[in-house]
Design a protein around this motif. Structure first.
Motif, PDB file in Angstrom:
ATOM      1  N   VAL A  30      45.435 -52.230  50.059  1.00 21.40           N
ATOM      2  CA  VAL A  30      46.627 -51.467  50.443  1.00 21.40           C
ATOM      3  C   VAL A  30      47.735 -52.399  50.893  1.00 21.40           C
ATOM      4  O   VAL A  30      48.902 -52.241  50.514  1.00 21.40           O
ATOM      5  CB  VAL A  30      46.280 -50.442  51.553  1.00 21.40           C
ATOM      6  CG1 VAL A  30      47.531 -49.868  52.179  1.00 21.40           C
ATOM      7  CG2 VAL A  30      45.415 -49.335  50.997  1.00 21.40           C
ATOM      8  N   LEU A  31      47.375 -53.383  51.706  1.00 21.54           N
ATOM      9  CA  LEU A  31      48.390 -54.290  52.226  1.00 21.54           C
ATOM     10  C   LEU A  31      48.937 -55.230  51.146  1.00 21.54           C
ATOM     11  O   LEU A  31      50.096 -55.613  51.189  1.00 21.54           O
ATOM     12  CB  LEU A  31      47.817 -55.109  53.396  1.00 21.54           C
ATOM     13  CG  LEU A  31      47.455 -54.308  54.647  1.00 21.54           C
ATOM     14  CD1 LEU A  31      46.800 -55.214  55.676  1.00 21.54           C
ATOM     15  CD2 LEU A  31      48.674 -53.625  55.233  1.00 21.54           C
TER      16      LEU A  31
ATOM     17  N   ALA B   2      48.783 -54.638  47.688  1.00 20.99           N
ATOM     18  CA  ALA B   2      49.096 -53.999  46.400  1.00 20.99           C
ATOM     19  C   ALA B   2      50.591 -53.784  46.225  1.00 20.99           C
ATOM     20  O   ALA B   2      51.327 -53.598  47.189  1.00 20.99           O
ATOM     21  CB  ALA B   2      48.378 -52.661  46.294  1.00 20.99           C
ATOM     22  N   ARG B   3      51.014 -53.810  44.988  1.00 19.57           N
ATOM     23  CA  ARG B   3      52.421 -53.538  44.684  1.00 19.57           C
ATOM     24  C   ARG B   3      52.526 -52.239  43.884  1.00 19.57           C
ATOM     25  O   ARG B   3      53.484 -52.023  43.157  1.00 19.57           O
ATOM     26  CB  ARG B   3      53.007 -54.697  43.893  1.00 19.57           C
ATOM     27  CG  ARG B   3      52.968 -55.984  44.690  1.00 19.57           C
ATOM     28  CD  ARG B   3      53.755 -57.051  43.999  1.00 19.57           C
ATOM     29  NE  ARG B   3      53.583 -58.311  44.685  1.00 19.57           N
ATOM     30  CZ  ARG B   3      54.458 -58.805  45.532  1.00 19.57           C
ATOM     31  NH1 ARG B   3      55.567 -58.154  45.800  1.00 19.57           N
ATOM     32  NH2 ARG B   3      54.240 -59.958  46.091  1.00 19.57           N
ATOM     33  N   ALA B   4      51.519 -51.401  44.089  1.00 22.43           N
ATOM     34  CA  ALA B   4      51.481 -50.160  43.321  1.00 22.43           C
ATOM     35  C   ALA B   4      52.464 -49.130  43.860  1.00 22.43           C
ATOM     36  O   ALA B   4      52.689 -48.107  43.236  1.00 22.43           O
ATOM     37  CB  ALA B   4      50.069 -49.586  43.329  1.00 22.43           C
ATOM     38  N   GLY B   5      52.979 -49.359  45.060  1.00 28.03           N
ATOM     39  CA  GLY B   5      53.978 -48.450  45.591  1.00 28.03           C
ATOM     40  C   GLY B   5      53.405 -47.417  46.531  1.00 28.03           C
ATOM     41  O   GLY B   5      52.213 -47.378  46.842  1.00 28.03           O
ATOM     42  N   ARG B   6      54.296 -46.565  46.980  1.00 26.69           N
ATOM     43  CA  ARG B   6      53.970 -45.544  47.982  1.00 26.69           C
ATOM     44  C   ARG B   6      52.943 -44.542  47.468  1.00 26.69           C
ATOM     45  O   ARG B   6      52.084 -44.104  48.234  1.00 26.69           O
ATOM     46  CB  ARG B   6      55.276 -44.832  48.371  1.00 26.69           C
ATOM     47  CG  ARG B   6      55.143 -43.819  49.455  1.00 26.69           C
ATOM     48  CD  ARG B   6      55.017 -44.500  50.776  1.00 26.69           C
ATOM     49  NE  ARG B   6      54.887 -43.531  51.838  1.00 26.69           N
ATOM     50  CZ  ARG B   6      54.551 -43.839  53.061  1.00 26.69           C
ATOM     51  NH1 ARG B   6      54.331 -45.086  53.385  1.00 26.69           N
ATOM     52  NH2 ARG B   6      54.446 -42.928  53.972  1.00 26.69           N
ATOM     53  N   GLU B   7      53.004 -44.183  46.207  1.00 22.77           N
ATOM     54  CA  GLU B   7      52.089 -43.192  45.644  1.00 22.77           C
ATOM     55  C   GLU B   7      50.643 -43.658  45.752  1.00 22.77           C
ATOM     56  O   GLU B   7      49.772 -42.906  46.187  1.00 22.77           O
ATOM     57  CB  GLU B   7      52.446 -42.930  44.182  1.00 22.77           C
ATOM     58  CG  GLU B   7      51.634 -41.795  43.566  1.00 22.77           C
ATOM     59  CD  GLU B   7      52.073 -41.525  42.141  1.00 22.77           C
ATOM     60  OE1 GLU B   7      51.170 -41.362  41.305  1.00 22.77           O
ATOM     61  OE2 GLU B   7      53.284 -41.495  41.869  1.00 22.77           O
ATOM     62  N   ARG B   8      50.387 -44.916  45.363  1.00 20.92           N
ATOM     63  CA  ARG B   8      49.017 -45.441  45.427  1.00 20.92           C
ATOM     64  C   ARG B   8      48.576 -45.559  46.887  1.00 20.92           C
ATOM     65  O   ARG B   8      47.423 -45.282  47.213  1.00 20.92           O
ATOM     66  CB  ARG B   8      48.966 -46.802  44.732  1.00 20.92           C
ATOM     67  CG  ARG B   8      47.583 -47.399  44.667  1.00 20.92           C
ATOM     68  CD  ARG B   8      46.681 -46.600  43.744  1.00 20.92           C
ATOM     69  NE  ARG B   8      45.348 -47.215  43.738  1.00 20.92           N
ATOM     70  CZ  ARG B   8      44.228 -46.524  43.681  1.00 20.92           C
ATOM     71  NH1 ARG B   8      44.255 -45.210  43.574  1.00 20.92           N
ATOM     72  NH2 ARG B   8      43.090 -47.133  43.679  1.00 20.92           N
ATOM     73  N   TYR B   9      49.476 -45.952  47.771  1.00 18.95           N
ATOM     74  CA  TYR B   9      49.164 -46.040  49.187  1.00 18.95           C
ATOM     75  C   TYR B   9      48.726 -44.684  49.726  1.00 18.95           C
ATOM     76  O   TYR B   9      47.733 -44.581  50.444  1.00 18.95           O
ATOM     77  CB  TYR B   9      50.376 -46.564  49.973  1.00 18.95           C
ATOM     78  CG  TYR B   9      50.231 -46.389  51.471  1.00 18.95           C
ATOM     79  CD1 TYR B   9      49.430 -47.230  52.220  1.00 18.95           C
ATOM     80  CD2 TYR B   9      50.875 -45.333  52.126  1.00 18.95           C
ATOM     81  CE1 TYR B   9      49.286 -47.052  53.576  1.00 18.95           C
ATOM     82  CE2 TYR B   9      50.734 -45.143  53.483  1.00 18.95           C
ATOM     83  CZ  TYR B   9      49.940 -46.008  54.210  1.00 18.95           C
ATOM     84  OH  TYR B   9      49.776 -45.822  55.554  1.00 18.95           O
TER      85      TYR B   9
END
Length: 159
Positions: A16-17, A19-26
């Motif tokens: 989570v910290l 990742a650059r997947a964005g808010r959705e993946r978080y």
């Protein structure tokens, strides 16, 4: 099992910290973590661990209290023995100095045959003072009797 869960939580946190997947993946991962935490099996294990910790803490506290009481009693006994020993030594010291005084006063008298009534035993010389670990001097300029502080610095000379 607990190590596995801790490892997985650590992996998830790291992902989570980092990742650059964005808010959705978080949000997706956070939602899964909340769901896992709300799971009744996880809650049951958490409550079980908490009650076990409280129980062990109570046992440790009572054991520590018991051991402290035993140690305190041992200290009292040793202090009593030391006091008794010191009193015995003092009374022996007092009685030996009394007998030395008596012997020296009767040394000049005779028993009627011309021989001395008793033999004088010379008193023991005083014992040297014990060191307290700090050097002292008899210099009247230092009222405490301790040496003045070193003022030469590293490799310097003392004044």
């Amino acid at each position: 099992m607990a190590k596995k869960i801790g490892f997985l939580l650590g992996m998830g946190t790291g992902y989570v910290l980092g990742a650059r997947a964005g808010r959705e993946r978080y949000e997706q991962i956070a939602s899964k973590a909340r769901g896992l935490w709300r799971d009744p099996r996880v809650q049951a294990k958490a409550e079980q661990a908490q009650s076990l910790a409280k129980e062990k803490a109570g046992q440790a506290g009572s054991t520590a209290k018991e051991k402290a009481g035993v140690a305190g009693q041992a200290v009292k006994e040793k202090a009593g023995q030391a006091t008794h020993s010191a009193k015995d030594k003092m009374s022996r010291s007092d009685s030996s100095s009394d007998s030395a005084t008596t012997s020296s006063t009767t040394a000049g008298s005779t028993s009627g045959t011309g021989a001395p009534a008793s033999t004088t035993i010379p008193p023991r010389p005083p014992s040297p003072p014990t060191s307290t670990g700090s050097p002292t001097t008899n210099d009247p300029a230092t009222p405490s009797g301790k040496l003045p502080p070193h003022t030469g610095g590293p490799g310097g000379t003392l004044s």
